[in-house]
Scaffold this active site. Structure first.
Site, mmCIF file in Angstrom:
data_model
loop_
_atom_site.group_PDB
_atom_site.id
_atom_site.type_symbol
_atom_site.label_atom_id
_atom_site.label_comp_id
_atom_site.label_asym_id
_atom_site.label_seq_id
_atom_site.Cartn_x
_atom_site.Cartn_y
_atom_site.Cartn_z
ATOM 1 N N ASN A 67 0.940 -1.009 -0.012
ATOM 2 C CA ASN A 67 -0.169 -0.071 0.077
ATOM 3 C C ASN A 67 0.809 1.345 0.074
ATOM 4 O O ASN A 67 2.155 1.065 0.212
ATOM 5 C CB ASN A 67 -0.872 -0.001 1.322
ATOM 6 N N CYS A 75 -3.308 -7.567 -3.297
ATOM 7 C CA CYS A 75 -4.278 -6.539 -4.093
ATOM 8 C C CYS A 75 -4.909 -7.280 -5.405
ATOM 9 O O CYS A 75 -4.128 -7.636 -6.065
ATOM 10 C CB CYS A 75 -3.517 -5.220 -4.376
ATOM 11 N N GLY A 76 -6.219 -7.230 -5.332
ATOM 12 C CA GLY A 76 -6.992 -7.731 -6.499
ATOM 13 C C GLY A 76 -6.586 -6.861 -7.721
ATOM 14 O O GLY A 76 -6.177 -7.663 -8.735
ATOM 15 N N GLU A 189 -9.857 2.481 1.853
ATOM 16 C CA GLU A 189 -8.890 1.245 1.826
ATOM 17 C C GLU A 189 -7.659 1.445 2.877
ATOM 18 O O GLU A 189 -7.203 2.546 3.086
ATOM 19 C CB GLU A 189 -7.961 1.371 0.592
ATOM 20 N N CYS A 199 -11.674 -1.086 -5.587
ATOM 21 C CA CYS A 199 -10.982 -2.031 -4.920
ATOM 22 C C CYS A 199 -11.401 -3.453 -5.054
ATOM 23 O O CYS A 199 -12.290 -3.907 -4.843
ATOM 24 C CB CYS A 199 -11.166 -1.634 -3.252
ATOM 25 N N GLY A 200 -10.448 -3.995 -5.466
ATOM 26 C CA GLY A 200 -10.783 -5.548 -6.114
ATOM 27 C C GLY A 200 -11.136 -6.467 -5.168
ATOM 28 O O GLY A 200 -12.219 -7.030 -5.441
ATOM 29 N N THR A 201 -10.300 -6.683 -4.119
ATOM 30 C CA THR A 201 -10.854 -7.661 -3.214
ATOM 31 C C THR A 201 -11.951 -7.185 -2.381
ATOM 32 O O THR A 201 -12.849 -7.898 -1.829
ATOM 33 C CB THR A 201 -9.484 -7.744 -2.080
#
Ligand code: API
Length: 258
Positions: A67, A75-76, A189, A199-201
């Site tokens: 991050n 991180c997706g 996040e 945000c993927g996940t």
């Protein structure tokens, strides 16, 4: 030393990526202060996160994500960008078997979309009227009636800093259920300590919570940064064959001098 970098975004979630694989003479160090300074929106390149492609003995590559505060997680969206870069660099063709912080992942590129397999989710925990689950990174999910009226940053900040998450923190997702198996999601996040454009996940966590309200696979997700699709197999409150699908865009290339 001069280090080439690649600036990407995955539906508006943006990253600096460096290739520590193809040129043995150029290796970017995993230096937290360097990561923080390069991710800084004013004094650096600016990004939500920083991603290293590293050699792996058993996989096509290892993807190491930080991050912007230099904390680590899965991180997706960043994984989708890493797969795209690996293909661009010739490390893979259009199929990847790579290692991330939570273990191995498979991915493929098809029709300019990256399909990322995530690990199974064993349970969704209730916290009051809200939800908590781990989709490779921790996600608190709140269903809201009016997303545009929701103060994502202030509410997200307070939940992330609350007693329940004082040691680990959490990402916080606000979800509005729409018609036609579609949801809208905004995410605060952890580690970016701000709202990101997607945000993927997080959208995976939101889609799995929506399935508890009758939404079926694939769930279509609208974020401020673009659209994503999540497919899964549901077994009560457990999920398998979870796949995050969306674009990954290389915006520009540059050079870092350290
Ligand atoms: N901030 C997250 C990691 C990045 C997640 C997000 N960018 C994604 O696409 O999954 C965390 O510390 O758990």
């Amino acid at each position: 030393m001069t280090i080439p970098f690649y600036k990407y975004h995955g539906t508006g979630n943006d990253f600096i990526l460096v290739d520590n694989i193809t040129n043995p003479n150029v290796t970017c160090p995993h230096d937290p202060e360097l990561i923080k300074s390069l991710c800084h929106r004013k004094f650096g390149i600016g990004a939500d996160g920083f991603i290293f492609l590293e050699k792996s003995g058993s996989y096509d590559f290892e993807m190491i994500y930080y991050n912007s505060d230099a904390s680590q997680s899965l991180c997706g969206n960043g994984s989708r960008c890493a797969v795209h870069l690996a293909s661009y660099l010739g490390i893979i063709n259009n199929v990847a078997d790579f290692l991330a912080i939570d273990g191995p992942h498979q991915a493929r590129i098809q029709d300019n979309l990256v399909y990322l397999q995530l690990h199974d989710v064993s349970t969704i925990q209730m916290m009051g009227n809200d939800y908590f689950l781990n989709t490779g990174s921790p996600h608190y999910v709140r269903l809201v009636q009016n997303l545009v009226e929701t103060d994502v940053i202030e509410l997200g900040k307070s939940i992330n800093a609350s007693q329940s998450f004082q040691n680990t923190g959490t990402n916080v997702n606000f979800v509005q259920l729409e018609a036609n198996n579609q949801i809208s999601v905004c995410t605060y996040e952890r580690g970016v300590n701000d709202e990101t454009l997607s945000c993927g996940t997080g959208v995976v966590a939101a889609a799995l919570v929506a399935s508890q309200k009758g939404y079926t696979s694939p769930v279509y997700v609208v974020t401020k940064g673009g659209e994503l699709q999540i497919s899964f197999c549901k077994h009560n409150t457990a999920f398998s064959n979870i796949c995050l699908v969306g674009p990954a865009t290389q915006v520009f290339q540059g050079k870092i001098t350290i």
